[in-house]
Design a protein around this motif. Sequence first.
Motif, short mmCIF file in Angstrom:
data_model
loop_
_atom_site.label_atom_id
_atom_site.label_comp_id
_atom_site.label_asym_id
_atom_site.label_seq_id
_atom_site.Cartn_x
_atom_site.Cartn_y
_atom_site.Cartn_z
N ASP A 1 70.57 104.33 -3.00
CA ASP A 1 69.61 105.39 -3.31
C ASP A 1 69.68 106.54 -2.30
N LYS A 2 70.68 106.49 -1.40
CA LYS A 2 70.88 107.57 -0.44
C LYS A 2 72.37 107.91 -0.38
N ARG B 1 74.96 110.35 1.98
CA ARG B 1 75.10 111.21 3.14
C ARG B 1 76.57 111.57 3.32
N ALA C 1 72.51 103.06 1.55
CA ALA C 1 73.07 104.38 1.81
C ALA C 1 74.59 104.38 1.71
N GLU D 1 77.87 106.45 2.75
CA GLU D 1 78.26 107.45 3.74
C GLU D 1 79.69 107.89 3.48
N TRP E 1 68.15 109.26 -6.84
CA TRP E 1 68.48 109.33 -5.42
C TRP E 1 67.22 109.67 -4.62
N ARG E 2 66.98 108.90 -3.59
CA ARG E 2 65.89 109.24 -2.67
C ARG E 2 66.31 110.35 -1.72
N GLU E 3 67.57 110.32 -1.31
CA GLU E 3 68.06 111.31 -0.36
C GLU E 3 69.49 111.69 -0.69
N ALA F 1 67.34 114.84 -6.53
CA ALA F 1 66.96 113.78 -5.59
C ALA F 1 65.57 114.08 -5.07
#
Length: 337
Positions: free
Chosen positions: A50-51, A53, A99, A101, A130-132, A149
């Motif tokens: 859900d993240k 980066r 997450a 990455e 997506w949370r982030e 998001a």
Amino acid sequence: MKKWFGLALVIIGVIALVAVWRGDNPLDGLKLGKSTAVDISKSQDASEADKLRIEVGSADVELIAVDGSELRVHLQGRQRGLYINRGEPDVTVQQRGGAIEVNAKQQGGWGIGMFADNLMLTVEVPRQLWRELAVSTGSGELTATDVAADLVRLSTGSGDIVLDQIVAQTGEFGVGSGEVQGRDIRTDTLVVKSGSGDIELTSLFGGKATLSNGSGNISVVDYELSELSLDASSGDIELQDGTAQVKGRTGSGNIEMQVDELRQDTDLDSGSGNIDVMLADAPQSLEVRYDGGSGRGRIGWDGFVQDGDDRKKIRGSFGNGDVLLEVRTGSGNFTLD
């Protein structure tokens, strides 16, 4: 021509000396103007994440929304330069908990010399909750299309940010020395910052938006917000076709506002520029307060009842004055037409 040839010889000599000092063979890893193709593709199942980066060195970044649950990453382009022992670009994709990455940078080693990269990192982002979604790039341009998001955070050092169809509870977009351009942005809270570039947004909807830059212009066209705050240190501010409670300030630029009518309180301040408010419809219930330094104010609509006839300090209203327009200028003029 001789100048550039001499400079190239000096650089080659420095490269060789540094390599010898490090105990390396100066011919190992030496590339003289060679163009190297880069083509790397990787993927990751995002159904449990859900993240997202993403960190990038100097490549451009493009985010594209896709159906399905697979996140796909593609780094493509060319490297060219005069250098020794510079690490090759690579992409790593890993999931830690919820997450994912993504890292696209030069991997390992050291390097010295002159080099230029022309790389594009394309990220196909699954449409899901997506949370982030956070992206950071050093000197590349960042483009995001159809991205959603809870939190969307995008930043570049010296590249532009180009946005199209962004939906988020919170949107945070920042550039060091580039421009921010956006269309169809829907957020509860929006913060856009640019050090020395323009901010140009079209079709901006939601709650509170805060836009600021150091030395560029700010333009917002077609907006519907609860609050809109704008701060341009030395640039112009332009607002067109929208409604919001507006607070706009510029140090040495002009402010121009073109709307059908003022439905919410508006506060405008310019140090050395002009402020022009142009309405399509005659004001029905508007209070006007203007304070000028060496500038003058002018009200172009009929029906304005003014307390006194001072053009440097105007106090008056149309009708009951339910909405407040407050304007301040230092050496610029003010008009309401």
